[in-house]
Write an enzyme that holds these catalytic residues in place. Structure first.
Site, PDB file in Angstrom:
ATOM      1  N   LYS A 195      -5.313  -9.179 -13.850  1.00 53.44           N
ATOM      2  CA  LYS A 195      -4.010  -8.862 -14.448  1.00 53.44           C
ATOM      3  C   LYS A 195      -3.357 -10.166 -14.876  1.00 53.44           C
ATOM      4  O   LYS A 195      -2.921 -10.947 -14.033  1.00 53.44           O
ATOM      5  CB  LYS A 195      -3.135  -8.124 -13.440  1.00 53.44           C
ATOM      6  CG  LYS A 195      -3.761  -6.842 -12.879  1.00 53.44           C
ATOM      7  CD  LYS A 195      -3.004  -6.344 -11.647  1.00 53.44           C
ATOM      8  CE  LYS A 195      -3.243  -7.247 -10.461  1.00 53.44           C
ATOM      9  NZ  LYS A 195      -2.522  -6.784  -9.243  1.00 53.44           N
ATOM     10  N   GLU A 201       0.818  -1.211   0.000  1.00 54.06           N
ATOM     11  CA  GLU A 201       0.000   0.000   0.000  1.00 54.06           C
ATOM     12  C   GLU A 201       0.855   1.266   0.000  1.00 54.06           C
ATOM     13  O   GLU A 201       0.469   2.284  -0.571  1.00 54.06           O
ATOM     14  CB  GLU A 201      -0.950  -0.014   1.208  1.00 54.06           C
ATOM     15  CG  GLU A 201      -1.970  -1.144   1.159  1.00 54.06           C
ATOM     16  CD  GLU A 201      -1.407  -2.482   1.632  1.00 54.06           C
ATOM     17  OE1 GLU A 201      -2.084  -3.497   1.464  1.00 54.06           O
ATOM     18  OE2 GLU A 201      -0.272  -2.499   2.174  1.00 54.06           O
ATOM     19  N   ASP A 214       1.793  -3.518  -7.573  1.00 50.48           N
ATOM     20  CA  ASP A 214       1.486  -2.265  -6.886  1.00 50.48           C
ATOM     21  C   ASP A 214       1.524  -1.091  -7.864  1.00 50.48           C
ATOM     22  O   ASP A 214       0.696  -0.182  -7.789  1.00 50.48           O
ATOM     23  CB  ASP A 214       2.486  -2.010  -5.759  1.00 50.48           C
ATOM     24  CG  ASP A 214       2.517  -3.139  -4.747  1.00 50.48           C
ATOM     25  OD1 ASP A 214       1.476  -3.807  -4.566  1.00 50.48           O
ATOM     26  OD2 ASP A 214       3.582  -3.358  -4.138  1.00 50.48           O
TER      27      ASP A 214
END
Length: 337
Positions: free
Chosen positions: A228, A34, A261
């Protein structure tokens, strides 16, 4: 076409655990899913905050300093005077297919982040950020840290305390964090989000299928599920089953860690700007491609002019683009960076 500039109220608040990566040469780097997303969003001009807990130690100081230097809002960080900041190291080698493989060794048990609980969401700084964020982003890593973190995630996703924006959930399945290998909890949490991001390989391990339309049957509630599929494509499927797919860019991979990310940061930067799925997916691919060409967990985006060209080029120009450690080559347009 000029990039739109998000307002402070249209940014992203990222909740999770930030860590320090101890590189083989003993240098220290910002890490944690994150935190990587927040830094990636800030680099793209999107107001971003990282929300979490750090130890009152050298690693915690490094993380706060690095996030602040990258333009990330750190007002909602809580410092724990007793528990440490998590860290990890990694080694990279080639697998049996000659592809880069990264092995990570974590030291995060009993970390400051693992002490987060449902009441953490009521901290004034946290409540303020979540109340005005266009997107609140979290992942399947946090509920694995402790029982109190699992309770926090359930409250966040079920009750949405003070949250009016989109809640984004990256599955981020980590086998070493779930020793029993039971993914039901992560599936339950994902189905409470508005937007779910999942890799095709982890979807197969966690949900039993990588087929996007079968995934929608397992995750019927989110408005959008983004799958993805590595070097092949990324695909967004809405509740009706309508899908939009964008092929991945051709990349000379240096190291894969952090690419997911970076994809999330790129994709969410499009969501905040109100762009269509195809543009959001392109943004995701661009972010992932840049990170795949470096040994660190993140990489700066391409120059603004090149980014704009990549977002608006034809499908054939997009397909002809290649990415190496030297940058992006949008060949047919003659634009490089």
């Amino acid at each position: 076409m000029q990039e739109s500039t998000p307002t402070p109220e249209s940014g992203v608040a990222c909740l999770g655990e930030a860590m320090v990566l101890v590189a083989p040469d003993s240098t220290l780097h910002l890490a944690g899913a994150e935190a990587n997303v927040a830094a990636g969003l800030a680099a793209l001009g999107v107001p971003a905050a990282w929300v979490g807990r750090l130890g009152d130690d050298e690693f915690g100081t490094l993380i706060r300093t690095e996030l602040r230097a990258r333009g990330v809002d750190v007002r909602a960080i809580e410092i724990d005077p007793e528990r440490p900041t998590g860290h990890y190291s990694k080694t990279t080698a080639l697998d049996e297919h000659g592809e880069p493989r990264t092995d990570s060794l974590y030291s995060r048990a009993g970390s400051a982040a693992s002490a987060m609980d449902p009441g953490f969401l009521d901290r004034p700084a946290v409540a303020e950020l979540f109340g005005r964020a266009a997107v609140v982003h979290c992942s399947g890593i946090t509920p694995a840290l402790s029982d109190s973190c699992l309770a926090l995630m359930r409250r966040l996703l079920r009750d949405r305390p003070g949250i009016s924006g989109v809640v984004s959930f990256d599955v981020n399945w980590r086998e070493q964090l779930w020793p029993d290998g039971d993914p039901r909890m992560v599936v339950e949490l994902a189905n409470l989000a508005d937007l779910v991001l999942v890799g095709a390989d982890e979807a197969l391990r966690v949900l039993g299928t990588a087929d996007p339309h079968e995934l929608r049957l397992i995750l019927p509630a989110p408005a959008t599920v983004v799958v993805k599929d590595g070097a092949h494509r990324a695909l967004a499927v809405d509740r009706s089953g309508r899908s939009v797919a964008v092929p991945a860019l051709r990349v000379d991979v240096v190291e894969p860690v952090g690419a997911g990310d970076a994809f999330a940061a790129g994709y969410l930067s499009g969501v905040v700007r109100g762009e269509d799925q195809a543009r959001c997916l392109r943004r995701g691919h661009i972010g992932a491609a840049a990170t795949l060409t470096v040994a660190a967990d993140s990489a700066p985006p391409p120059p603004a002019a090149l980014l704009d060209a990549l977002l608006h080029c034809s499908e054939s120009d997009w397909a002809a683009t290649s990415v190496t450690a030297d940058g992006f080559a949008l060949r047919r347009s003659g634009v490089n960076g």
